[in-house]
Design a protein around this motif. Structure first.
Motif, PDB file in Angstrom:
ATOM      1  N   GLY A 155       0.779  -1.234   0.000  1.00 40.63           N
ATOM      2  CA  GLY A 155       0.000   0.000   0.000  1.00 40.63           C
ATOM      3  C   GLY A 155       0.807   1.277   0.000  1.00 40.63           C
ATOM      4  O   GLY A 155       0.540   2.185  -0.794  1.00 40.63           O
ATOM      5  N   ASP A 158       1.858   2.711  -3.359  1.00 40.01           N
ATOM      6  CA  ASP A 158       0.857   3.196  -4.311  1.00 40.01           C
ATOM      7  C   ASP A 158       0.913   2.413  -5.617  1.00 40.01           C
ATOM      8  O   ASP A 158       0.969   2.973  -6.712  1.00 40.01           O
ATOM      9  CB  ASP A 158       1.067   4.696  -4.577  1.00 40.01           C
ATOM     10  CG  ASP A 158      -0.122   5.335  -5.306  1.00 40.01           C
ATOM     11  OD1 ASP A 158      -1.190   4.687  -5.400  1.00 40.01           O
ATOM     12  OD2 ASP A 158       0.029   6.468  -5.799  1.00 40.01           O
ATOM     13  N   GLN A 161      -4.663  -1.910  -6.408  1.00 39.67           N
ATOM     14  CA  GLN A 161      -5.712  -2.281  -5.463  1.00 39.67           C
ATOM     15  C   GLN A 161      -6.149  -3.740  -5.612  1.00 39.67           C
ATOM     16  O   GLN A 161      -7.161  -4.124  -5.037  1.00 39.67           O
ATOM     17  CB  GLN A 161      -6.928  -1.370  -5.674  1.00 39.67           C
ATOM     18  CG  GLN A 161      -6.629   0.107  -5.443  1.00 39.67           C
ATOM     19  CD  GLN A 161      -7.777   0.992  -5.884  1.00 39.67           C
ATOM     20  OE1 GLN A 161      -8.349   0.807  -6.958  1.00 39.67           O
ATOM     21  NE2 GLN A 161      -8.133   1.954  -5.059  1.00 39.67           N
ATOM     22  N   LYS A 208      -6.343   1.009  -0.907  1.00 40.91           N
ATOM     23  CA  LYS A 208      -4.992   1.071  -0.365  1.00 40.91           C
ATOM     24  C   LYS A 208      -5.035   1.575   1.079  1.00 40.91           C
ATOM     25  O   LYS A 208      -5.907   2.380   1.426  1.00 40.91           O
ATOM     26  CB  LYS A 208      -4.125   1.996  -1.227  1.00 40.91           C
ATOM     27  CG  LYS A 208      -3.734   1.385  -2.561  1.00 40.91           C
ATOM     28  CD  LYS A 208      -3.131   2.397  -3.508  1.00 40.91           C
ATOM     29  CE  LYS A 208      -4.202   3.181  -4.224  1.00 40.91           C
ATOM     30  NZ  LYS A 208      -3.698   3.996  -5.333  1.00 40.91           N
ATOM     31  N   GLN A 211      -6.047   5.190   2.160  1.00 43.07           N
ATOM     32  CA  GLN A 211      -6.633   5.829   0.978  1.00 43.07           C
ATOM     33  C   GLN A 211      -7.769   6.762   1.374  1.00 43.07           C
ATOM     34  O   GLN A 211      -8.550   6.472   2.283  1.00 43.07           O
ATOM     35  CB  GLN A 211      -7.164   4.750   0.029  1.00 43.07           C
ATOM     36  CG  GLN A 211      -7.847   5.320  -1.217  1.00 43.07           C
ATOM     37  CD  GLN A 211      -8.192   4.231  -2.217  1.00 43.07           C
ATOM     38  OE1 GLN A 211      -7.530   3.212  -2.299  1.00 43.07           O
ATOM     39  NE2 GLN A 211      -9.238   4.462  -2.991  1.00 43.07           N
TER      40      GLN A 211
END
Length: 268
Positions: A155, A158, A161, A208, A211
């Protein structure tokens, strides 16, 4: 009377959100309107005047729905006020797309517009915990938990997902090309499963860690089910409360027809 505006991105999410609202105003980045949606275009180079126009039309809340790609900017089109935001947004972009999105959301908020999530305006699109089709085996549940751990670990980078795990082995991770590309890759490497007769594998999806849940939530739908079946997987699992499921009835029908399970997992 205050109004809500939809910033429509590409894909099937924007039409679903629009259908769930009462006569929203609909806009899209110039050149990126979703098919079949009548959306007024706007350009990022004139973001501040666009925000002013929303306020002039009594808009108080804004929801982003659908995939938004980074457009090419024309320096000659910037107005003076929007140009002042460029250094700030460019700096945020160095932290990745998430950073850039957060910076844009901050600008909306600073202009008196509340950015709300799909969950706020169309909660039926986000399933709670439970099995919607089929029944994951104990091995499937272990694979889903393994995939969840992989995404949680990645996560901060980045990356994506989604992930595919079979018999404890990670077959694929979602990256910039997207879900379809990941599932196609998994299909071409299905022979790497340690036991050809064991668990077929799980496609797992989750936001994530950390997020901003107001934008870019992971999305599944009937096409996801078809692609997972084509990849030879046993089912799809996702983080309950954090993933959008489009056309739930058709997704369930396709899963049942293909012998796949659909499982909204409890949060870790």
């Amino acid at each position: 009377m205050t109004r809500i505006a939809v910033i429509a991105g590409q894909g099937a999410l924007a039409p679903a959100v629009i259908a769930a609202l009462d006569a929203p105003l609909v806009y899209a980045l110039d050149g990126f309107a979703p098919d079949g949606v009548d959306a007024a275009p706007f350009r990022l180079e004139r973001l501040v005047p666009f925000l002013d126009s929303l306020l002039d039309r009594d808009v108080s809340r804004v929801v982003f729905a659908g995939a938004i790609r980074r457009p090419r900017l024309d320096p000659e089109l910037f107005d003076n006020r929007t140009a002042q935001l460029v250094p700030r947004i460019m700096m945020a972009m160095q932290a990745g797309d998430d950073g850039a999105l957060r910076a844009v959301l901050d600008v909306f908020g600073e202009h008196g517009l509340e950015v709300v999530s799909v969950a706020d305006v169309a909660p039926d699109l986000i399933p709670g915990e439970g099995v919607l089709a089929g029944e994951p085996s104990a091995a499937d549940r272990r694979d889903a938990e393994r995939a969840a751990l992989i995404l949680a670990t990645l996560g901060p980078l980045d990356v994506g997902q989604g992930a595919v795990v079979a018999q404890g082995q990670c077959l694929a991770i979602e990256t910039l090309p997207g879900t379809a590309a990941m599932l196609d890759f998994a299909a071409r490497h299905v022979g790497l499963r340690p036991n050809p007769n064991g668990a077929r594998g799980v496609f797992f999806k989750a936001p994530k860690p950390g997020q901003d849940m107001r934008i870019d939530l992971p999305t599944l739908g009937p096409d996801s089910v078809t692609q997972a079946a084509a990849a030879g997987l046993g089912g799809i699992a996702w983080a309950a409360g954090g993933v959008i499921l489009l056309d739930r009835d058709e997704s369930i029908r396709r899963a049942q027809s293909a012998g796949l399970f659909l499982w909204a997992m409890p949060p870790a």
